[in-house]
Design a protein around this motif. Sequence first.
Motif, PDB file in Angstrom:
ATOM      1  N   PRO A 397       0.793  -1.231   0.000  1.00  0.00           N
ATOM      2  CA  PRO A 397       0.000   0.000   0.000  1.00  0.00           C
ATOM      3  C   PRO A 397       0.825   1.281   0.000  1.00  0.00           C
ATOM      4  N   ARG A 398       1.987   1.268   0.603  1.00  0.00           N
ATOM      5  CA  ARG A 398       2.828   2.472   0.615  1.00  0.00           C
ATOM      6  C   ARG A 398       3.797   2.508  -0.570  1.00  0.00           C
ATOM      7  N   GLY A 399       3.865   1.412  -1.301  1.00  0.00           N
ATOM      8  CA  GLY A 399       4.749   1.360  -2.461  1.00  0.00           C
ATOM      9  C   GLY A 399       6.198   1.095  -2.142  1.00  0.00           C
ATOM     10  N   ASP A 400       6.503   0.683  -0.902  1.00  0.00           N
ATOM     11  CA  ASP A 400       7.905   0.515  -0.516  1.00  0.00           C
ATOM     12  C   ASP A 400       8.574  -0.646  -1.261  1.00  0.00           C
ATOM     13  N   TYR A 401       7.827  -1.716  -1.510  1.00  0.00           N
ATOM     14  CA  TYR A 401       8.405  -2.854  -2.240  1.00  0.00           C
ATOM     15  C   TYR A 401       8.757  -2.429  -3.659  1.00  0.00           C
ATOM     16  N   VAL A 402       7.863  -1.731  -4.310  1.00  0.00           N
ATOM     17  CA  VAL A 402       8.140  -1.274  -5.676  1.00  0.00           C
ATOM     18  C   VAL A 402       9.318  -0.326  -5.698  1.00  0.00           C
ATOM     19  N   ARG A 403       9.350   0.627  -4.777  1.00  0.00           N
ATOM     20  CA  ARG A 403      10.463   1.588  -4.794  1.00  0.00           C
ATOM     21  C   ARG A 403      11.805   0.908  -4.547  1.00  0.00           C
ATOM     22  N   ARG A 404      11.796  -0.176  -3.770  1.00  0.00           N
ATOM     23  CA  ARG A 404      13.066  -0.867  -3.510  1.00  0.00           C
ATOM     24  C   ARG A 404      13.614  -1.505  -4.778  1.00  0.00           C
ATOM     25  N   TRP A 405      12.746  -2.138  -5.558  1.00  0.00           N
ATOM     26  CA  TRP A 405      13.211  -2.930  -6.689  1.00  0.00           C
ATOM     27  C   TRP A 405      13.109  -2.210  -8.030  1.00  0.00           C
ATOM     28  N   VAL A 406      12.379  -1.110  -8.076  1.00  0.00           N
ATOM     29  CA  VAL A 406      12.273  -0.324  -9.318  1.00  0.00           C
ATOM     30  C   VAL A 406      12.741   1.093  -8.988  1.00  0.00           C
TER      31      VAL A 406
END
Length: 478
Positions: A397-406
Amino acid sequence: MTVSVALFTSDLRLHDSPVLHSAVRDADHVVPLFVRDTGIRRTGFEAPNRQAFLADCLADLDAQLRRRGGRLVVRDEEVVAGALAVVAETGAHSLHIAGGVSGYALRREERLRSALAAAGCTLHVHDAVVTALAPGTVVPSGRDHYAVFTPYFRRWEATGVRGTLAAPRAVRLPPGVASEPLPRREEVAGTSPGLAGGGESAGRRLLSAWLDGPLADYGNSHDDLAGDATSRLSPYLHFGCLSAAEVVHRARRKGTPGADAFVRQLAWRDFHHQVLAARPDAAWDDYRPRRDRWRTDEDEAEAWRAGRTGYPLVDAAMRQLAHEGWMHNRGRMVVASFLTKTLYVDWRVGARHFLNLLVDGDLANNQLNWQWMAGTGTDTRPNRVLNPVVQGRRFDPRGDYVRRWVPELAGLEGRAVHEPWTLPGPERAGLDYPEPLVDLTEARARFERARSLGRPEAAWVRSGDGPILGPPGNESPV
Protein backbone atom coordinates in the motif's frame (compact mmCIF):
# COMPACT_ATOMS: atom_id res chain seq x y z
CA MET A 1 33.24 -55.60 8.22
CA THR A 2 29.89 -54.66 6.70
CA VAL A 3 29.40 -51.53 4.61
CA SER A 4 26.33 -49.57 3.56
CA VAL A 5 26.02 -46.51 1.35
CA ALA A 6 23.88 -43.45 2.13
CA LEU A 7 23.27 -41.84 -1.26
CA PHE A 8 22.26 -38.23 -0.65
CA THR A 9 20.02 -36.53 -3.21
CA SER A 10 17.49 -33.92 -2.00
CA ASP A 11 18.17 -34.65 1.68
CA LEU A 12 21.43 -32.86 2.46
CA ARG A 13 21.27 -33.00 6.25
CA LEU A 14 22.20 -35.04 9.31
CA HIS A 15 19.24 -34.17 11.54
CA ASP A 16 16.12 -36.25 10.89
CA SER A 17 17.80 -38.12 8.04
CA PRO A 18 16.10 -41.52 7.55
CA VAL A 19 18.61 -42.34 4.83
CA LEU A 20 21.73 -41.78 6.92
CA HIS A 21 20.13 -43.10 10.12
CA SER A 22 19.21 -46.40 8.43
CA ALA A 23 22.57 -46.73 6.73
CA VAL A 24 24.38 -46.27 10.06
CA ARG A 25 22.18 -48.93 11.72
CA ASP A 26 22.59 -51.28 8.78
CA ALA A 27 26.37 -51.76 8.81
CA ASP A 28 29.65 -51.32 10.63
CA HIS A 29 30.83 -48.67 8.19
CA VAL A 30 28.96 -46.15 6.07
CA VAL A 31 29.85 -44.26 2.90
CA PRO A 32 28.00 -40.91 2.85
CA LEU A 33 27.90 -40.39 -0.92
CA PHE A 34 26.85 -37.55 -3.17
CA VAL A 35 27.06 -38.02 -6.94
CA ARG A 36 27.13 -34.87 -9.03
CA ASP A 37 24.90 -36.54 -11.56
CA THR A 38 25.88 -35.84 -15.16
CA GLY A 39 22.44 -37.10 -16.14
CA ILE A 40 20.81 -34.15 -14.39
CA ARG A 41 23.32 -31.87 -16.05
CA ARG A 42 22.14 -33.04 -19.46
CA THR A 43 18.54 -32.18 -18.59
CA GLY A 44 19.43 -28.51 -18.20
CA PHE A 45 18.19 -28.44 -14.61
CA GLU A 46 21.56 -27.33 -13.20
CA ALA A 47 21.00 -23.57 -12.85
CA PRO A 48 23.88 -21.45 -11.47
CA ASN A 49 21.98 -20.32 -8.37
CA ARG A 50 21.16 -23.87 -7.36
CA GLN A 51 24.69 -25.03 -8.12
CA ALA A 52 26.17 -22.35 -5.86
CA PHE A 53 23.69 -23.12 -3.08
CA LEU A 54 24.41 -26.84 -3.51
CA ALA A 55 28.13 -26.20 -3.06
CA ASP A 56 27.39 -24.55 0.29
CA CYS A 57 25.17 -27.49 1.28
CA LEU A 58 27.81 -30.08 0.48
CA ALA A 59 30.54 -28.15 2.31
CA ASP A 60 28.36 -27.93 5.41
CA LEU A 61 27.37 -31.59 5.19
CA ASP A 62 31.03 -32.61 4.89
CA ALA A 63 31.99 -30.47 7.89
CA GLN A 64 29.28 -32.02 10.06
CA LEU A 65 30.27 -35.54 9.01
CA ARG A 66 33.93 -34.85 9.82
CA ARG A 67 32.94 -33.77 13.33
CA ARG A 68 31.46 -37.27 13.70
CA GLY A 69 34.48 -39.09 12.35
CA GLY A 70 33.37 -39.38 8.72
CA ARG A 71 33.37 -37.25 5.60
CA LEU A 72 31.36 -36.79 2.45
CA VAL A 73 32.44 -38.78 -0.61
CA VAL A 74 31.77 -36.92 -3.86
CA ARG A 75 31.78 -38.44 -7.33
CA ASP A 76 31.17 -36.64 -10.62
CA GLU A 77 29.54 -39.02 -13.10
CA GLU A 78 26.23 -40.60 -14.00
CA VAL A 79 24.52 -41.48 -10.73
CA VAL A 80 24.08 -45.22 -11.24
CA ALA A 81 27.65 -45.63 -12.43
CA GLY A 82 28.92 -43.59 -9.50
CA ALA A 83 26.95 -45.59 -6.97
CA LEU A 84 28.01 -48.92 -8.49
CA ALA A 85 31.66 -47.89 -8.41
CA VAL A 86 31.49 -47.15 -4.67
CA VAL A 87 29.65 -50.42 -4.01
CA ALA A 88 32.33 -52.34 -5.91
CA GLU A 89 35.19 -50.53 -4.13
CA THR A 90 33.81 -51.12 -0.64
CA GLY A 91 31.86 -54.36 -0.99
CA ALA A 92 28.75 -52.58 0.31
CA HIS A 93 25.76 -54.85 0.80
CA SER A 94 23.11 -52.11 0.87
CA LEU A 95 22.42 -48.63 -0.47
CA HIS A 96 19.89 -46.20 1.04
CA ILE A 97 18.22 -43.34 -0.84
CA ALA A 98 15.26 -40.98 -0.40
CA GLY A 99 12.23 -41.60 -2.60
CA GLY A 100 11.52 -39.00 -5.29
CA VAL A 101 8.48 -38.04 -7.32
CA SER A 102 9.76 -36.71 -10.63
CA GLY A 103 9.95 -38.91 -13.68
CA TYR A 104 13.74 -38.64 -13.55
CA ALA A 105 13.86 -39.71 -9.88
CA LEU A 106 11.58 -42.67 -10.49
CA ARG A 107 13.64 -43.85 -13.47
CA ARG A 108 16.82 -43.40 -11.42
CA GLU A 109 15.38 -45.57 -8.69
CA GLU A 110 14.52 -48.37 -11.12
CA ARG A 111 17.94 -48.27 -12.76
CA LEU A 112 19.62 -48.35 -9.35
CA ARG A 113 17.48 -51.27 -8.21
CA SER A 114 18.34 -53.34 -11.27
CA ALA A 115 22.05 -52.50 -11.33
CA LEU A 116 22.54 -52.99 -7.59
CA ALA A 117 20.71 -56.32 -7.60
CA ALA A 118 23.10 -57.55 -10.27
CA ALA A 119 25.98 -56.47 -8.02
CA GLY A 120 24.55 -58.25 -4.97
CA CYS A 121 23.59 -55.02 -3.23
CA THR A 122 20.11 -54.23 -1.86
CA LEU A 123 18.42 -50.89 -2.54
CA HIS A 124 16.41 -49.34 0.32
CA VAL A 125 14.14 -46.44 -0.70
CA HIS A 126 12.93 -44.25 2.17
CA ASP A 127 9.68 -42.31 1.96
CA ALA A 128 8.69 -39.10 3.78
CA VAL A 129 12.26 -37.80 3.57
CA VAL A 130 11.67 -34.88 1.20
CA THR A 131 8.05 -34.25 2.28
CA ALA A 132 6.21 -34.43 5.60
CA LEU A 133 3.88 -37.15 4.31
CA ALA A 134 4.98 -39.43 1.51
CA PRO A 135 3.00 -39.23 -1.75
CA GLY A 136 0.34 -41.91 -1.65
CA THR A 137 0.02 -41.90 2.13
CA VAL A 138 -3.46 -40.44 1.84
CA VAL A 139 -5.55 -41.08 -1.28
CA PRO A 140 -9.26 -40.73 -2.06
CA SER A 141 -11.36 -43.83 -2.53
CA GLY A 142 -10.77 -45.38 -5.93
CA ARG A 143 -8.09 -42.88 -7.04
CA ASP A 144 -4.35 -42.61 -6.84
CA HIS A 145 -4.13 -38.98 -5.68
CA TYR A 146 -6.11 -35.96 -4.58
CA ALA A 147 -6.75 -33.42 -7.33
CA VAL A 148 -8.22 -30.76 -5.00
CA PHE A 149 -6.32 -29.35 -2.05
CA THR A 150 -9.04 -28.88 0.59
CA PRO A 151 -10.05 -32.56 0.95
CA TYR A 152 -6.38 -33.51 0.76
CA PHE A 153 -5.56 -31.10 3.56
CA ARG A 154 -8.31 -32.52 5.80
CA ARG A 155 -6.83 -36.00 5.43
CA TRP A 156 -3.29 -34.65 5.70
CA GLU A 157 -4.06 -32.93 9.03
CA ALA A 158 -5.71 -36.07 10.40
CA THR A 159 -2.73 -38.26 9.47
CA GLY A 160 0.18 -38.33 11.85
CA VAL A 161 3.54 -37.05 10.58
CA ARG A 162 6.32 -39.52 11.38
CA GLY A 163 8.57 -38.86 14.35
CA THR A 164 11.94 -37.24 13.82
CA LEU A 165 15.40 -38.74 14.18
CA ALA A 166 18.45 -37.35 15.95
CA ALA A 167 21.63 -36.75 14.02
CA PRO A 168 24.05 -39.70 14.34
CA ARG A 169 26.74 -39.34 16.97
CA ALA A 170 29.34 -41.13 14.86
CA VAL A 171 29.77 -42.02 11.20
CA ARG A 172 32.51 -44.58 10.49
CA LEU A 173 33.80 -44.49 6.92
CA PRO A 174 35.52 -47.61 5.53
CA PRO A 175 39.19 -47.05 4.74
CA GLY A 176 40.49 -46.14 1.31
CA VAL A 177 37.38 -44.58 -0.25
CA ALA A 178 38.44 -41.89 -2.71
CA SER A 179 36.54 -38.66 -3.23
CA GLU A 180 36.68 -35.86 -5.75
CA PRO A 181 37.04 -32.31 -4.38
CA LEU A 182 33.94 -30.61 -3.08
CA PRO A 183 32.51 -28.00 -5.45
CA ARG A 184 32.89 -24.41 -4.29
CA ARG A 185 30.42 -21.55 -4.63
CA GLU A 186 33.06 -19.23 -6.08
CA GLU A 187 33.59 -21.62 -8.98
CA VAL A 188 30.01 -21.05 -10.21
CA ALA A 189 29.52 -18.23 -12.70
CA GLY A 190 26.30 -16.35 -13.39
CA THR A 191 24.76 -16.40 -9.92
CA SER A 192 22.37 -13.78 -8.59
CA PRO A 193 24.24 -11.14 -6.54
CA GLY A 194 21.89 -11.44 -3.55
CA LEU A 195 21.81 -15.25 -3.42
CA ALA A 196 21.46 -16.66 0.11
CA GLY A 197 23.99 -19.04 1.60
CA GLY A 198 23.13 -22.73 1.75
CA GLY A 199 23.62 -25.62 4.12
CA GLU A 200 21.91 -27.36 7.03
CA SER A 201 23.58 -25.16 9.64
CA ALA A 202 22.32 -21.98 7.98
CA GLY A 203 18.89 -23.50 7.49
CA ARG A 204 18.54 -24.54 11.13
CA ARG A 205 19.56 -21.09 12.35
CA LEU A 206 17.00 -19.50 10.04
CA LEU A 207 14.31 -21.95 11.14
CA SER A 208 14.89 -21.27 14.84
CA ALA A 209 14.79 -17.51 14.33
CA TRP A 210 11.59 -17.86 12.28
CA LEU A 211 9.83 -20.07 14.83
CA ASP A 212 10.80 -17.80 17.74
CA GLY A 213 9.63 -14.60 16.10
CA PRO A 214 7.85 -13.81 12.82
CA LEU A 215 5.91 -17.10 12.68
CA ALA A 216 3.41 -15.89 15.28
CA ASP A 217 2.00 -13.26 12.92
CA TYR A 218 2.45 -15.21 9.70
CA GLY A 219 -1.27 -15.58 9.04
CA ASN A 220 -1.70 -11.79 8.95
CA SER A 221 1.61 -10.72 7.44
CA HIS A 222 2.65 -13.29 4.81
CA ASP A 223 1.24 -11.21 1.93
CA ASP A 224 3.00 -8.00 3.02
CA LEU A 225 5.45 -7.52 0.16
CA ALA A 226 7.51 -4.77 1.74
CA GLY A 227 7.46 -6.41 5.17
CA ASP A 228 9.05 -9.56 3.77
CA ALA A 229 7.39 -11.51 6.58
CA THR A 230 7.79 -15.00 5.13
CA SER A 231 10.14 -17.71 6.32
CA ARG A 232 12.50 -17.91 3.31
CA LEU A 233 12.95 -21.57 4.19
CA SER A 234 12.05 -22.92 0.75
CA PRO A 235 15.64 -23.28 -0.55
CA TYR A 236 16.55 -25.30 2.55
CA LEU A 237 13.48 -27.49 2.15
CA HIS A 238 14.18 -27.96 -1.54
CA PHE A 239 17.73 -29.19 -0.92
CA GLY A 240 16.68 -31.16 2.14
CA CYS A 241 18.84 -29.13 4.50
CA LEU A 242 15.70 -29.07 6.62
CA SER A 243 13.27 -31.92 7.21
CA ALA A 244 9.68 -31.02 6.33
CA ALA A 245 8.50 -33.40 9.06
CA GLU A 246 10.65 -31.66 11.66
CA VAL A 247 9.49 -28.23 10.53
CA VAL A 248 5.85 -29.32 10.86
CA HIS A 249 6.40 -30.69 14.37
CA ARG A 250 8.30 -27.63 15.57
CA ALA A 251 5.75 -25.22 14.08
CA ARG A 252 2.80 -27.11 15.56
CA ARG A 253 4.35 -26.95 19.01
CA LYS A 254 3.98 -23.15 18.85
CA GLY A 255 0.20 -23.56 18.76
CA THR A 256 -0.55 -20.15 17.22
CA PRO A 257 -2.79 -19.15 14.30
CA GLY A 258 0.36 -18.11 12.48
CA ALA A 259 1.82 -21.57 12.95
CA ASP A 260 -1.40 -23.14 11.64
CA ALA A 261 -1.26 -20.96 8.51
CA PHE A 262 2.38 -21.86 7.97
CA VAL A 263 1.75 -25.60 8.34
CA ARG A 264 -1.04 -25.30 5.77
CA GLN A 265 1.53 -24.05 3.27
CA LEU A 266 3.74 -27.04 4.02
CA ALA A 267 0.72 -29.19 3.22
CA TRP A 268 0.46 -27.43 -0.16
CA ARG A 269 4.03 -28.55 -0.78
CA ASP A 270 3.13 -32.16 -0.01
CA PHE A 271 -0.03 -31.84 -2.11
CA HIS A 272 1.93 -30.93 -5.21
CA HIS A 273 4.42 -33.73 -4.63
CA GLN A 274 1.61 -36.28 -4.49
CA VAL A 275 0.11 -34.89 -7.71
CA LEU A 276 3.43 -35.11 -9.56
CA ALA A 277 4.11 -38.60 -8.18
CA ALA A 278 0.83 -39.77 -9.70
CA ARG A 279 1.13 -37.70 -12.89
CA PRO A 280 4.84 -37.24 -13.72
CA ASP A 281 3.94 -35.82 -17.15
CA ALA A 282 2.36 -32.81 -15.40
CA ALA A 283 5.88 -31.42 -15.11
CA TRP A 284 5.48 -30.14 -18.67
CA ASP A 285 2.00 -31.17 -19.87
CA ASP A 286 -1.27 -29.53 -18.86
CA TYR A 287 -2.79 -31.35 -15.91
CA ARG A 288 -6.22 -30.17 -17.04
CA PRO A 289 -6.07 -29.02 -20.67
CA ARG A 290 -8.09 -25.88 -21.48
CA ARG A 291 -7.57 -26.00 -25.25
CA ASP A 292 -5.39 -22.90 -24.96
CA ARG A 293 -3.80 -21.41 -28.03
CA TRP A 294 -1.09 -19.51 -26.26
CA ARG A 295 0.37 -16.37 -27.79
CA THR A 296 4.05 -16.48 -28.77
CA ASP A 297 5.11 -12.83 -28.50
CA GLU A 298 8.79 -13.10 -27.56
CA ASP A 299 9.16 -9.33 -27.14
CA GLU A 300 6.46 -9.30 -24.47
CA ALA A 301 7.88 -12.41 -22.80
CA GLU A 302 11.32 -10.81 -22.70
CA ALA A 303 9.92 -7.59 -21.23
CA TRP A 304 8.35 -9.74 -18.51
CA ARG A 305 11.65 -11.54 -17.82
CA ALA A 306 13.53 -8.24 -17.66
CA GLY A 307 11.03 -6.51 -15.36
CA ARG A 308 10.12 -3.91 -18.00
CA THR A 309 6.38 -4.48 -18.45
CA GLY A 310 5.34 -1.01 -17.29
CA TYR A 311 3.43 -2.50 -14.37
CA PRO A 312 5.49 -1.67 -11.28
CA LEU A 313 4.53 -4.59 -9.05
CA VAL A 314 5.23 -7.11 -11.81
CA ASP A 315 8.56 -5.49 -12.58
CA ALA A 316 9.59 -5.25 -8.92
CA ALA A 317 8.98 -8.94 -8.37
CA MET A 318 10.85 -9.98 -11.52
CA ARG A 319 13.82 -7.85 -10.52
CA GLN A 320 13.83 -9.36 -7.04
CA LEU A 321 14.00 -12.77 -8.70
CA ALA A 322 16.98 -11.72 -10.81
CA HIS A 323 18.83 -10.22 -7.85
CA GLU A 324 18.15 -12.84 -5.17
CA GLY A 325 17.25 -16.01 -7.05
CA TRP A 326 14.09 -15.89 -4.96
CA MET A 327 10.78 -14.04 -5.02
CA HIS A 328 8.13 -13.19 -2.44
CA ASN A 329 5.13 -15.51 -2.56
CA ARG A 330 2.62 -12.81 -3.49
CA GLY A 331 4.94 -11.59 -6.22
CA ARG A 332 5.13 -15.12 -7.67
CA MET A 333 1.36 -15.25 -7.98
CA VAL A 334 1.11 -11.80 -9.54
CA VAL A 335 3.82 -12.32 -12.17
CA ALA A 336 2.48 -15.77 -13.06
CA SER A 337 -1.03 -14.38 -13.53
CA PHE A 338 0.32 -11.52 -15.61
CA LEU A 339 2.24 -13.80 -17.96
CA THR A 340 -0.40 -16.48 -18.40
CA LYS A 341 -3.63 -14.52 -18.14
CA THR A 342 -2.82 -10.90 -19.06
CA LEU A 343 -0.24 -11.62 -21.77
CA TYR A 344 -1.72 -15.07 -22.42
CA VAL A 345 1.71 -16.65 -22.81
CA ASP A 346 2.25 -20.36 -22.17
CA TRP A 347 2.91 -21.15 -18.50
CA ARG A 348 5.89 -23.27 -19.54
CA VAL A 349 7.72 -20.10 -20.62
CA GLY A 350 7.39 -18.74 -17.10
CA ALA A 351 8.13 -22.05 -15.41
CA ARG A 352 11.36 -22.43 -17.36
CA HIS A 353 12.50 -18.89 -16.47
CA PHE A 354 11.78 -19.54 -12.80
CA LEU A 355 13.75 -22.80 -12.94
CA ASN A 356 16.64 -20.93 -14.53
CA LEU A 357 16.85 -18.55 -11.55
CA LEU A 358 15.06 -19.88 -8.47
CA VAL A 359 17.33 -21.36 -5.83
CA ASP A 360 14.23 -23.17 -4.55
CA GLY A 361 13.36 -24.37 -8.06
CA ASP A 362 11.47 -27.50 -7.07
CA LEU A 363 9.93 -29.34 -10.03
CA ALA A 364 6.70 -30.34 -8.27
CA ASN A 365 5.99 -26.99 -6.65
CA ASN A 366 7.26 -24.77 -9.43
CA GLN A 367 5.47 -26.51 -12.29
CA LEU A 368 2.22 -27.24 -10.49
CA ASN A 369 1.98 -23.78 -8.97
CA TRP A 370 2.50 -22.34 -12.45
CA GLN A 371 -0.26 -24.60 -13.69
CA TRP A 372 -2.45 -23.56 -10.75
CA MET A 373 -2.07 -19.90 -11.72
CA ALA A 374 -2.44 -20.60 -15.45
CA GLY A 375 -5.70 -22.44 -14.82
CA THR A 376 -4.42 -25.70 -16.30
CA GLY A 377 -3.71 -27.32 -12.94
CA THR A 378 -5.66 -28.05 -9.78
CA ASP A 379 -7.24 -24.62 -9.22
CA THR A 380 -11.01 -24.95 -8.94
CA ARG A 381 -11.34 -21.41 -10.34
CA PRO A 382 -9.13 -21.69 -13.42
CA ASN A 383 -10.14 -18.32 -14.87
CA ARG A 384 -9.17 -16.10 -11.95
CA VAL A 385 -6.94 -13.19 -12.91
CA LEU A 386 -4.89 -11.01 -10.57
CA ASN A 387 -4.92 -7.30 -11.44
CA PRO A 388 -1.36 -6.08 -10.76
CA VAL A 389 -2.54 -2.56 -9.86
CA VAL A 390 -5.11 -3.80 -7.35
CA GLN A 391 -2.60 -6.29 -5.97
CA GLY A 392 -0.04 -3.53 -5.53
CA ARG A 393 -2.46 -1.25 -3.70
CA ARG A 394 -3.51 -4.06 -1.40
CA PHE A 395 -0.23 -5.79 -0.61
CA ASP A 396 2.23 -2.90 -1.05
CA PRO A 397 0.00 0.00 0.00
CA ARG A 398 2.83 2.47 0.61
CA GLY A 399 4.75 1.36 -2.46
CA ASP A 400 7.91 0.51 -0.52
CA TYR A 401 8.41 -2.85 -2.24
CA VAL A 402 8.14 -1.27 -5.68
CA ARG A 403 10.46 1.59 -4.79
CA ARG A 404 13.07 -0.87 -3.51
CA TRP A 405 13.21 -2.93 -6.69
CA VAL A 406 12.27 -0.32 -9.32
CA PRO A 407 14.56 2.62 -8.49
CA GLU A 408 13.27 4.57 -11.50
CA LEU A 409 10.11 5.12 -9.45
CA ALA A 410 11.79 5.78 -6.09
CA GLY A 411 10.85 9.45 -6.18
CA LEU A 412 7.12 8.80 -6.41
CA GLU A 413 5.14 9.04 -3.20
CA GLY A 414 2.52 6.67 -1.85
CA ARG A 415 0.20 4.67 -4.04
CA ALA A 416 0.97 6.73 -7.14
CA VAL A 417 3.96 4.44 -7.60
CA HIS A 418 1.60 1.70 -8.82
CA GLU A 419 0.23 3.77 -11.73
CA PRO A 420 3.01 5.99 -13.07
CA TRP A 421 1.25 6.32 -16.44
CA THR A 422 -1.38 8.53 -14.77
CA LEU A 423 1.13 11.22 -13.77
CA PRO A 424 1.00 14.66 -15.42
CA GLY A 425 2.87 14.78 -18.73
CA PRO A 426 6.13 16.50 -17.66
CA GLU A 427 6.42 14.37 -14.53
CA ARG A 428 5.74 11.18 -16.49
CA ALA A 429 8.21 12.16 -19.19
CA GLY A 430 10.96 12.49 -16.59
CA LEU A 431 10.76 8.84 -15.61
CA ASP A 432 13.00 6.32 -17.34
CA TYR A 433 10.26 3.71 -17.12
CA PRO A 434 8.25 2.05 -19.91
CA GLU A 435 4.60 2.53 -20.69
CA PRO A 436 2.33 -0.42 -19.83
CA LEU A 437 2.95 -3.32 -22.14
CA VAL A 438 -0.76 -3.99 -22.58
CA ASP A 439 -4.06 -2.46 -21.55
CA LEU A 440 -5.49 -4.49 -18.69
CA THR A 441 -9.09 -4.26 -19.86
CA GLU A 442 -8.24 -5.34 -23.39
CA ALA A 443 -6.00 -8.12 -22.11
CA ARG A 444 -8.78 -9.43 -19.89
CA ALA A 445 -11.19 -9.49 -22.79
CA ARG A 446 -8.62 -11.30 -24.95
CA PHE A 447 -8.11 -13.93 -22.27
CA GLU A 448 -11.85 -14.44 -21.81
CA ARG A 449 -12.34 -14.87 -25.54
CA ALA A 450 -9.47 -17.33 -25.70
CA ARG A 451 -10.92 -19.38 -22.87
CA SER A 452 -14.40 -19.04 -24.39
CA LEU A 453 -15.75 -17.43 -21.27
CA GLY A 454 -17.41 -14.05 -21.47
CA ARG A 455 -18.82 -14.52 -17.96
CA PRO A 456 -18.66 -11.67 -15.43
CA GLU A 457 -17.29 -13.95 -12.70
CA ALA A 458 -14.11 -14.30 -14.74
CA ALA A 459 -13.22 -10.67 -14.03
CA TRP A 460 -10.36 -9.62 -11.80
CA VAL A 461 -9.94 -11.49 -8.55
CA ARG A 462 -8.46 -9.27 -5.90
CA SER A 463 -7.07 -11.72 -3.41
CA GLY A 464 -6.49 -15.24 -4.56
CA ASP A 465 -6.66 -17.98 -2.01
CA GLY A 466 -4.28 -20.69 -2.97
CA PRO A 467 -0.82 -22.08 -2.69
CA ILE A 468 2.16 -19.93 -2.14
CA LEU A 469 3.93 -20.13 -5.46
CA GLY A 470 6.98 -22.13 -4.71
CA PRO A 471 7.89 -24.51 -1.99
CA PRO A 472 6.79 -23.40 1.34
CA GLY A 473 9.12 -21.72 3.13
CA ASN A 474 9.47 -19.65 0.21
CA GLU A 475 7.81 -18.08 0.57
CA SER A 476 7.09 -19.30 -0.97
CA PRO A 477 6.04 -20.59 1.45
CA VAL A 478 5.88 -20.43 2.94
